[in-house]
Design a protein around this motif. Structure first.
Motif, PDB file in Angstrom:
ATOM      1  N   THR A 225       0.913  -1.065   0.133  1.00 37.99           N
ATOM      2  CA  THR A 225      -0.042   0.166  -0.097  1.00 37.99           C
ATOM      3  C   THR A 225       0.877   1.142  -0.086  1.00 37.99           C
ATOM      4  N   LEU A 226       2.054   1.226   0.029  1.00 37.41           N
ATOM      5  CA  LEU A 226       3.181   2.279   0.168  1.00 37.41           C
ATOM      6  C   LEU A 226       2.916   3.110  -1.087  1.00 37.41           C
ATOM      7  N   ALA A 227       2.561   2.178  -2.158  1.00 36.58           N
ATOM      8  CA  ALA A 227       2.592   2.702  -3.743  1.00 36.58           C
ATOM      9  C   ALA A 227       1.073   3.743  -3.871  1.00 36.58           C
ATOM     10  N   LEU A 228       0.295   2.987  -3.092  1.00 35.79           N
ATOM     11  CA  LEU A 228      -1.135   3.833  -3.104  1.00 35.79           C
ATOM     12  C   LEU A 228      -0.848   4.877  -2.217  1.00 35.79           C
TER      13      LEU A 228
ATOM     14  N   ALA B 241       0.530   7.943  -4.105  1.00 33.78           N
ATOM     15  CA  ALA B 241      -0.389   8.422  -5.147  1.00 33.78           C
ATOM     16  C   ALA B 241      -1.487   9.086  -4.200  1.00 33.78           C
ATOM     17  N   GLY B 242      -1.735   9.441  -3.005  1.00 35.53           N
ATOM     18  CA  GLY B 242      -2.797   9.822  -2.457  1.00 35.53           C
ATOM     19  C   GLY B 242      -3.723   9.234  -2.022  1.00 35.53           C
ATOM     20  N   ARG B 243      -3.745   7.781  -2.092  1.00 37.11           N
ATOM     21  CA  ARG B 243      -4.947   6.726  -1.831  1.00 37.11           C
ATOM     22  C   ARG B 243      -4.422   5.928  -0.532  1.00 37.11           C
ATOM     23  N   PHE B 244      -5.237   6.487   0.662  1.00 34.89           N
ATOM     24  CA  PHE B 244      -5.106   6.035   1.729  1.00 34.89           C
ATOM     25  C   PHE B 244      -5.950   5.071   2.319  1.00 34.89           C
ATOM     26  N   GLU B 245      -6.922   4.955   1.932  1.00 31.82           N
ATOM     27  CA  GLU B 245      -7.962   3.946   2.314  1.00 31.82           C
ATOM     28  C   GLU B 245      -7.456   2.638   2.520  1.00 31.82           C
TER      29      GLU B 245
END
Length: 232
Positions: free
Chosen positions: A151-154, A157-161
Motif C-alpha cells: 500500500t505504500l505505492a497507493l 499516490a494519495g490513496r490512503f483507504e
C-alpha cells in the motif's frame, strides 16, 4: 540451467561481500537455518540489479529460490525494475510471477524492497484490491507484511483507504513485525495528511497495538506523541 549472465551476476555479488557487513546483517536479519549471508551492502545490490534489468524469468527464478539471502534480494530488485518498466499484460505477468513465489520472500528486508515496487504499479493501474485482503488473511507472516507494504505505492499516490482498512484488519495480528509495518504506513499517511492520520488514531486508538501507535507517531512533536502512546 544457469546462463552466463546469471553466473556473472552471482560472481559480481560475491566479489562485494564484506565480513563486517555480514556480521551486521546477521544481527539485524536473523536469517533462517540454512540461509547463507554474504554481507553485501544494499546500495551495491541495487546497482547490480540496475545492470541486469533484462534478466530472463528463469534466471530470476533461480535467484529467488537461492538460499543465499543476497541473491534473493537482488532477484527481487530485478523484478521490481522490470515492473517499473512494464505495462498491461507484461506487468500482470510479473505480478503473477511474484505472487506465485512469495514463499521466497521470507524476511522483512525482502518484503520491504519489493512489495510496493512490484505490486504497487499493478494496484495503481486499477487491479482489484482484494489481493491485499487475500495476502492479509494468509497464515504466513511475510504475506501479511507484503499486503501492508504494497500500500505504500497507493499512499504515495494519495490513496490512503486501503492502508487504513488493513490497519483495522490486522490490528489483532500476533506478530510485532506486522504492528511495525502498519505503524510505518500510518506514519507515511501522516507525512502527507497529518489530520487524516490523527483522526484515524483518535477513532481507533483503543484497538490498535501499542507498537503500531509508537511507529505511527514517530514524526509528531514529543509532547503530542507522548499523549497518544500514553493513551494506548
Amino acid at each position: 540451467m544457469t546462463t552466463g549472465t546469471l553466473n556473472e551476476l552471482r560472481s559480481a555479488l560475491r566479489s562485494q561481500a564484506e565480513p563486517g557487513i555480514r556480521a551486521q546483517h546477521m544481527r539485524v536479519l536473523r536469517p533462517a537455518d540454512g540461509d547463507e549471508l554474504l554481507g553485501v551492502r544494499v546500495p551495491v545490490m541495487r546497482d547490480l540489479a540496475r545492470r541486469y534489468p533484462k534478466l530472463p524469468p528463469a534466471d530470476v527464478d533461480v535467484l529467488l529460490h537461492s538460499r543465499v539471502h543476497e541473491e534473493r534480494f537482488v532477484g527481487l530488485l530485478v523484478l521490481a525494475e522490470q515492473a517499473r518498466r512494464a505495462r498491461g499484460a507484461d506487468l500482470k505477468a510479473l505480478v503473477d510471477f511474484y505472487l506465485a513465489r512469495t514463499d521466497c520472500v521470507d524476511n522483512w528486508d525482502l518484503v520491504d524492497c519489493s512489495a510496493h515496487l512490484v505490486l504497487g504499479p499493478w494496484l495503481l493501474d486499477g487491479a482489484p484490491l482484494a489481493v491485499l485482503d487475500e495476502l492479509a488473511a494468509s497464515p504466513r507472516l511475510w504475506d501479511r507484511r507484503i499486503a501492508v507494504l504494497a500500500t505504500l505505492a497507493l499512499i504515495r499516490a494519495g490513496r490512503f483507504e486501503p492502508t487504513l482498512h488493513l490497519a483495522l484488519t490486522l490490528r489483532r495480528d500476533p506478530e510485532p513485525l506486522i504492528h511495525k509495518a502498519v505503524g510505518w504506513m500510518l506514519r507515511e499517511i501522516g507525512r502527507r495528511d497529518r489530520q487524516m492520520m490523527l483522526t484515524f488514531l483518535d477513532q481507533h486508538l483503543p484497538d490498535l497495538p501499542r507498537l503500531t501507535v509508537r511507529y505511527a507517531t514517530e514524526h509528531l512533536p514529543p509532547d503530542q506523541r507522548a499523549r497518544y502512546v500514553k493513551r494506548r
